[in-house]
Design a protein around this motif. Structure first.
Motif, PDB file in Angstrom:
ATOM      1  N   LEU A 183       0.836  -1.199   0.000  1.00 51.52           N
ATOM      2  CA  LEU A 183       0.000   0.000   0.000  1.00 51.52           C
ATOM      3  C   LEU A 183       0.870   1.247   0.000  1.00 51.52           C
ATOM      4  N   LEU A 184       0.795   2.005  -1.085  1.00 55.58           N
ATOM      5  CA  LEU A 184       1.538   3.268  -1.196  1.00 55.58           C
ATOM      6  C   LEU A 184       0.746   4.407  -0.565  1.00 55.58           C
ATOM      7  N   PRO A 185       1.434   5.385  -0.006  1.00 51.93           N
ATOM      8  CA  PRO A 185       0.718   6.543   0.548  1.00 51.93           C
ATOM      9  C   PRO A 185       0.360   7.550  -0.537  1.00 51.93           C
ATOM     10  N   ILE A 186      -0.324   7.081  -1.543  1.00 50.19           N
ATOM     11  CA  ILE A 186      -0.806   7.921  -2.632  1.00 50.19           C
ATOM     12  C   ILE A 186      -2.228   7.480  -2.945  1.00 50.19           C
ATOM     13  N   THR A 187      -2.932   8.290  -3.706  1.00 53.63           N
ATOM     14  CA  THR A 187      -4.310   7.962  -4.028  1.00 53.63           C
ATOM     15  C   THR A 187      -4.402   7.007  -5.210  1.00 53.63           C
ATOM     16  N   ARG A 188      -3.796   7.380  -6.317  1.00 51.30           N
ATOM     17  CA  ARG A 188      -3.938   6.631  -7.559  1.00 51.30           C
ATOM     18  C   ARG A 188      -2.629   6.027  -8.022  1.00 51.30           C
ATOM     19  N   THR A 195      14.077  -7.735 -15.092  1.00 48.74           N
ATOM     20  CA  THR A 195      13.203  -6.954 -14.226  1.00 48.74           C
ATOM     21  C   THR A 195      12.297  -6.111 -15.118  1.00 48.74           C
ATOM     22  N   ILE A 196      10.988  -6.247 -14.918  1.00 48.99           N
ATOM     23  CA  ILE A 196      10.023  -5.516 -15.758  1.00 48.99           C
ATOM     24  C   ILE A 196       9.212  -4.582 -14.852  1.00 48.99           C
ATOM     25  N   ILE A 197       9.179  -3.311 -15.223  1.00 50.51           N
ATOM     26  CA  ILE A 197       8.424  -2.324 -14.462  1.00 50.51           C
ATOM     27  C   ILE A 197       7.212  -1.911 -15.282  1.00 50.51           C
ATOM     28  N   SER A 198       6.034  -1.958 -14.677  1.00 49.77           N
ATOM     29  CA  SER A 198       4.904  -1.371 -15.399  1.00 49.77           C
ATOM     30  C   SER A 198       4.081  -0.523 -14.449  1.00 49.77           C
ATOM     31  N   VAL A 199       3.501   0.532 -14.980  1.00 48.15           N
ATOM     32  CA  VAL A 199       2.667   1.427 -14.169  1.00 48.15           C
ATOM     33  C   VAL A 199       1.355   1.702 -14.895  1.00 48.15           C
ATOM     34  N   ILE A 200       0.296   1.787 -14.099  1.00 51.76           N
ATOM     35  CA  ILE A 200      -1.011   2.207 -14.606  1.00 51.76           C
ATOM     36  C   ILE A 200      -1.665   3.104 -13.545  1.00 51.76           C
ATOM     37  N   ASP A 201      -2.664   3.844 -13.954  1.00 46.46           N
ATOM     38  CA  ASP A 201      -3.570   4.473 -12.996  1.00 46.46           C
ATOM     39  C   ASP A 201      -4.633   3.422 -12.692  1.00 46.46           C
ATOM     40  N   ASN A 202      -4.702   2.990 -11.448  1.00 46.45           N
ATOM     41  CA  ASN A 202      -5.596   1.879 -11.118  1.00 46.45           C
ATOM     42  C   ASN A 202      -7.064   2.201 -11.379  1.00 46.45           C
ATOM     43  N   LEU A 203      -7.437   3.483 -11.331  1.00 49.09           N
ATOM     44  CA  LEU A 203      -8.835   3.837 -11.609  1.00 49.09           C
ATOM     45  C   LEU A 203      -9.100   3.974 -13.106  1.00 49.09           C
ATOM     46  N   MET A 204      -8.043   4.111 -13.898  1.00 46.52           N
ATOM     47  CA  MET A 204      -8.212   4.256 -15.345  1.00 46.52           C
ATOM     48  C   MET A 204      -7.937   2.913 -16.040  1.00 46.52           C
ATOM     49  N   LYS A 205      -6.710   2.689 -16.481  1.00 49.69           N
ATOM     50  CA  LYS A 205      -6.422   1.414 -17.151  1.00 49.69           C
ATOM     51  C   LYS A 205      -6.706   0.230 -16.220  1.00 49.69           C
ATOM     52  N   GLY A 206      -6.684   0.491 -14.909  1.00 50.95           N
ATOM     53  CA  GLY A 206      -6.967  -0.582 -13.958  1.00 50.95           C
ATOM     54  C   GLY A 206      -8.433  -0.742 -13.630  1.00 50.95           C
ATOM     55  N   ALA A 207      -9.311   0.095 -14.184  1.00 54.39           N
ATOM     56  CA  ALA A 207     -10.747  -0.020 -13.872  1.00 54.39           C
ATOM     57  C   ALA A 207     -11.585   0.724 -14.922  1.00 54.39           C
TER      58      ALA A 207
END
Lengths: 343, 343, 343, 343
Positions: free
Chosen positions: A232-237, A304-316
């Motif tokens: 759990l990161l201390p960020i919103t998205r 090592t593979i890094i991927s990022v998404i906005d969990n509310l956008m591409k993630g939902a």
């Protein structure tokens, strides 16, 4: 085209509103919730004067009569039942919950809830457009992928499909902002306890594990159970997955980047980063992008593979609209050309 | 006992002040820096009226004359030279930099700087008290461990020494607050670009990698190169390492916890968490604790080990004072009984 | 219509890119900076594959030849000179700096820099569309308002113009996110020192003070010097002003809200909140809204007015595009229908 | 000396544990709560192995038998009742709630709860040591001040007592971290909605208003109702009050600073900052300091006073221990020499 949203007052629902408000083709017909019948802006004041629609009760009959597409932003355990009603009425349904993603047995084991009927599950297409576009196009029922599986699967697909890695070596270290936990309140996600903090949760028991494995197995039947940890990161998205795999044979970073670029060349929402650079979460915030960077280490033989998404956008919600576009024969990116909000 | 601090205006230096202000035995004799000769509170107003000492230039001769112990909170590349001067004068030295931790060849490769002379390096004890207490006790020169190695090594020691794991399977996914980058300014650590963000950096190239491997090899000569990734958390203090290893044979979580509890039973700053619980960063903030939790997964045969420290305390200044206590024949915990500041 | 941006690599410039990318009429012709001629995404990776334009040097002649509108997102002290060149070539200019907002004497006093020539200053329209729309429409040179003046003036206009308040009683307590300080680095805005912190700065000496007073005086010549304090919030985007004034006669909150609603009824970006509710910063983040709430206190005879904006949008780039729309005869909201990003 | 804590599981209670753990004279005898009888570290894992005490039920009889001092960290509405029981048994009581701070009528108006009996209220000393030390010394019952009143009153005392200001001009713009709201959960204090946000709440209706006014009136009977606004900062700990007053006659900043320094010269926890510098919240975090800076503005005739405290320390638990020290004849600073935790 008329769309309705059920479960509007969760973060997934309200993100659907943000997207659909600017969508040129889809018109929001009605918004639904088990909450009081109040204007949505009383619950979300940022929508004041933007949306004057009131929340309505969930009357499937009426919703079906007036909608072409229904988004289910309802929790796991509720979505399945609702989906069934709309599918029977020939309404297109996109379900953001986990209810339609797993076989009954896995669902029971990991979600610890009653699964939906197999006949419904079998109609659902897994809504990862980059790998399942044709099926989605011809389906009326979409199981929108989980946030972690979206980031993980897009990371792993090229090397898993190309059989480049030891199929027993997959470790996914995932980090998510607190909006992934939804609007429900907990000490874990209160600012007092989450800010200046970082926590691990659901070590080896996150319910997205079988969803990841199931898809990987479709791509490569040798894949063994994956190790999957969520923090759990201390960020919103935002979500980052840092994925570790052992390469069967040595490949350079540039060779592997070339493979990823080729495979994802046509995908509008996948950005493969240049060598020696890696994406960070804020670089996709508010957008539908999944950004990927990688590094092959000759010392250890691991990638090592890094991927990022906005969990509310591409993630939902973003991926849900992407699926709705495909189902409706629209350009896949319609209404989704959000530039990440940076800084 | 009189102590002096060199490199006082960095975050490591100012944390030494916070600790030593309350230390019953060590008295701060002088504070030094290459900055102007101003009262330290002009640089750090939180120290107003608490410390009226002025920063002094770095005159090794004079410092040696008036101090029993010198803390070097100076950057890598500078510490080594200073350490040499004090050691020759028989002053106890604790160096917080990376200068004395590695053999010349590794130092050159990973730090890309000129290494110190081997004769100096050979006098330095590696200051990880939990595993090197006797050597520290008899040494005048301490190479205080890096923040990431501290968390990583304390996590891995029990299973590596007990030969329970595949020695080629070690993967350390590390996350650090931005104070680890020190007081130097960068866009990466500016609030505008770091808040609501999460970044990966130094993928497979962090200079703490050989420090970790060197110590692991002393414990178990079969250990192979480790995969080590560092990420930047949008917080000020704290490190979490999530470490993945493959178990040679199946062991339950409770068996492994029992092993950790036995091995660390006497260590005042190691807290092994109960089964099914895991430490979070804020639970050690401001304290010298290293908290460890773990989970063995029978599905995958892997063990996941979580450890957290405050990078400025157990990862730097706190461990330095712990070492100074040991060198001085004091109780190891003297002046270090900080309760974590929560919330 | 072709637009160019000068000073693209600051936060104001990059926010212009975010807006203009989705603008249906304005097309970005070129982007300029004193930086190296690199693709903008090397400086801002979130723009990877979204903008492939390279940064170009600032050649006013060439920019003038190919642009209809120029946005100056350059710092105070530089903008004025550039504006002059474009105005002489009959190019529409919107200057986001403070160079064109004040009379020479005030500029010198508060900005401590050389002012622009009076002949240039006199051509500049003050770009607060809600109160100056007609002048903006007929101007080729816009002094885009400061972020704090925008929030403060929109808060105060109704009661100042209606002469309802003691003109010597105005106190503005302003709070801003760190992006207001731009991309320049400082300890004040580093995450280590800004997070979990809150600071006051420029007490009674912020350069936006005369800009606020000048406009208030145009509305009501009795207005006396205002007390204006600025604070630094540990967030990236957003401003709140909490404004205190003494009412000449008692008015209820609902009467005053009615006044505000009437006055701002036609303004697309002003949202007057319902009684007993107040806006928060995140409720406008990413959007061009200015939200206002207020409360009249019969105990003290004072009115408290709360207003919030996104400092990079309504406080800078958003308002600049709003002005560009007006100057170009477009619908004022064109390309600015961003829903606030919440949560 | 044996102390007991009632209401241990709130943030005020757990901060008392942090302080008292290091207190050389007070020993924690027992900790109480209406929660289950679990070890406190199950609720607060940062206390693992530091406190093995179990939470006990609130049995006033038993607590009285074994304690010299009782800290009531219980909510308003509950503390009053408990205080009564202990006072009757001649136990020293320090109540952190608002129950004993106000006359019955004000309490009912602002707290909207049943007030305590006047006979109990009349025994309570207002625990602001800097201004009430003698009374505290001779009292068995302390009404520990509210967090906002502490910061506000220490800011205003010198100019209010010296009659230097217009007594109708007091405006206090207060900002607090979310821990001020306690451990109770709300969307307002969830990280998803509080981070990157800033909110105003209780405009002109905060229950600390009469507490501030009551004390100001004791210092200067001309004082008129104050305007008091509270805002929510996206941080855990800390309060800043920015206070505005009109000076009766012109005074320079340095004259006023001199006055403050003289008045507070002997106060160990008040730090008056040098001219042209102002305190920030993080500079007192974790400590019992109240730092004050100020600026007199000749343009407006107003004085701006900035004060900061850690709301859990000087605003609650720290001040409570300060009061306990005084009541017990100890040095006032005993066990309270925390250096602020910076960065």
């Amino acid at each position: 085209m008329k769309v309705s949203i059920i479960g509007t007052t969760g973060y997934g629902g309200v993100e659907l509103l943000r997207i659909l408000h600017q969508h040129p083709t889809f018109k929001i017909q009605s918004i639904h919730s088990t909450k009081d019948e109040i204007p949505i802006w009383e619950e979300y004041p940022h929508l004041y004067r933007l949306f004057d629609k009131k929340l309505e009760p969930i009357d499937a009959e009426q919703i079906a009569n007036q909608s072409d597409i229904v988004f289910l932003a309802t929790p796991s355990g509720i979505s399945g039942q609702l989906a069934s009603e709309f599918v029977n009425k020939n309404i297109k349904v996109i379900d953001l919950s986990g209810d339609l993603r797993l076989p009954a047995k896995d669902y029971e084991t990991w979600y610890k809830q009653e699964p939906v009927h197999e006949s419904l599950k079998s109609q659902a297409a897994y809504g990862l457009p980059e790998w399942n576009r044709e099926t989605i196009k011809n389906s009326n029922l979409i199981a929108n992928p989980g946030c972690f599986p979206t980031a993980s699967l897009l990371s792993l697909a090229p090397v898993v499909m190309s059989d480049l890695i030891d199929p027993a070596s997959i470790i996914i270290d995932a980090k998510s902002g607190v909006s992934g936990a939804g609007k429900s309140l907990s000490r874990n996600t209160s600012l007092s306890e989450a800010n200046e903090n970082f926590k691990v949760y659901k070590v080896n028991e996150h319910q997205h594990t079988p969803e990841i494995e199931q898809q990987l197995l479709q791509w490569n039947s040798d894949v063994q159970p994956v190790t999957f940890t969520t923090h759990l990161l201390p960020i919103t998205r935002g979500i980052m997955t840092t994925t570790y795999v052992r390469l069967k044979e040595e490949h350079s970073t540039s060779q592997l980047l070339e493979l990823y670029r080729e495979i994802y060349h046509q995908q509008p929402f996948i950005r493969i980063r240049p060598e020696n650079t890696f994406p960070s979460i804020k670089e996709v915030a508010g957008s539908n992008y999944c950004d990927i960077g990688l590094h092959a280490d000759s010392r250890t033989g691991r990638l090592t593979i890094i991927s990022v998404i906005d969990n509310l956008m591409k993630g939902a919600a973003g991926q849900a609209v992407q699926n709705a576009n495909i189902m409706s024969g629209l350009e896949e990116t319609t209404g989704l050309d959000f530039v990440p909000m940076f800084p």
